[in-house]
Enzyme design. Structure first.
Site, PDB file in Angstrom:
ATOM      1  N   GLY A  14       0.726   4.956  -0.586  1.00 47.15           N
ATOM      2  CA  GLY A  14      -0.085   5.085   0.621  1.00 47.15           C
ATOM      3  C   GLY A  14      -0.889   3.861   0.989  1.00 47.15           C
ATOM      4  CE  LYS A  33       4.645  -3.979   3.769  1.00 48.91           C
ATOM      5  NZ  LYS A  33       4.007  -3.007   2.886  1.00 48.91           N
ATOM      6  N   GLY A 111      -0.101  -5.787   0.159  1.00 44.23           N
ATOM      7  CA  GLY A 111       1.058  -6.222  -0.602  1.00 44.23           C
ATOM      8  C   GLY A 111       2.250  -5.309  -0.378  1.00 44.23           C
ATOM      9  CG  ASN A 170      -3.513   8.024  -0.135  1.00 43.64           C
ATOM     10  OD1 ASN A 170      -4.079   8.707   0.709  1.00 43.64           O
ATOM     11  ND2 ASN A 170      -2.276   7.610   0.012  1.00 43.64           N
ATOM     12  CB  CYS A 171      -5.704  13.421  -1.975  1.00 46.45           C
ATOM     13  SG  CYS A 171      -7.216  13.009  -2.873  1.00 46.45           S
TER      14      CYS A 171
END
Length: 212
Positions: A14, A33, A111, A170-171
């Protein structure tokens, strides 16, 4: 301009979603990115879907957001090789260190994959960080196995004296067993703070973002 490198515990944890949430949270911020594989041709150019998401927020040219683009959805060193190219980690480092954007106070550099993903036959993102010394934000995709992945990442960062600004939970799965207990375990074992939490695609929940 403050710069942060957003890495993750693994692929599909995520990073792009969390990076966009950080840009939404902080005014005068942007995301890039620099390297992306899995790009597809659109209007006579290679385009990466993650870079497009950043562009929707940043309104920057794709050439600035994502200068290194490759076709196959595999590790960057393999994708570049298939395209007859190679990635020079020094050029990537110089680009990220020297990029200047008007009115931007925070730049989040996403990344590709995790910390040890190869960029060429010799270098990984870790080598990029050794060159740049940009502080890291670690995105932890909360799922079975994440504790091991996270602690291994912490060990690599510590051994190489790379600063980690903090981590974000991040769930990913609302049905994950003992989610809160997993987060508490990581809080106890990690040596840097939990910055925020995101729940199942929802907005970021600030815990310690003011430290950025």
């Amino acid at each position: 301009m403050k710069r942060y490198f957003v890495t993750g515990t693994d692929t599909d944890c995520g990073k792009t979603f969390v990076t966009n949430q950080l840009v939404n949270y902080f005014s005068s911020s942007a995301a890039i990115k620099p390297i992306a594989s899995g790009c597809e041709y659109s209007k006579n150019q290679l385009v990466n879907s993650d870079a497009l998401l950043h562009q929707q927020q940043n309104h920057l040219p794709l050439e600035i957001i994502n200068p290194w683009r490759f076709r196959l959805p595999v590790s960057p060193h393999l994708s570049a090789r298939e395209d007859g190219a190679s990635i020079d980690v020094h050029k990537v480092a110089d680009y990220c260190l020297n990029l200047q954007l008007n009115d931007i106070k925070k730049l989040f550099i996403e990344g590709a994959g995790g910390l040890m993903v190869p960029l060429n036959e010799q270098d990984t993102w870790l080598d990029f960080l050794k060159l740049t010394r940009i502080p890291v934000i670690l995105v932890v995709g909360m799922k079975l196995g994440c504790i091991n992945h996270t602690l291994l990442t912490q060990e690599v960062l510590e051994i190489n004296k790379i600063k980690c600004q903090g981590w974000i939970a991040n769930c990913l799965d609302q049905d994950m067993l003992m989610l809160d207990e997993n987060i508490s375990t990581l809080e106890a074992k990690l040596k840097y703070p939990l910055l925020a939490r995101t729940n199942y695609g929802g907005k970021i929940s600030d815990i310690c973002l003011s430290s950025l």
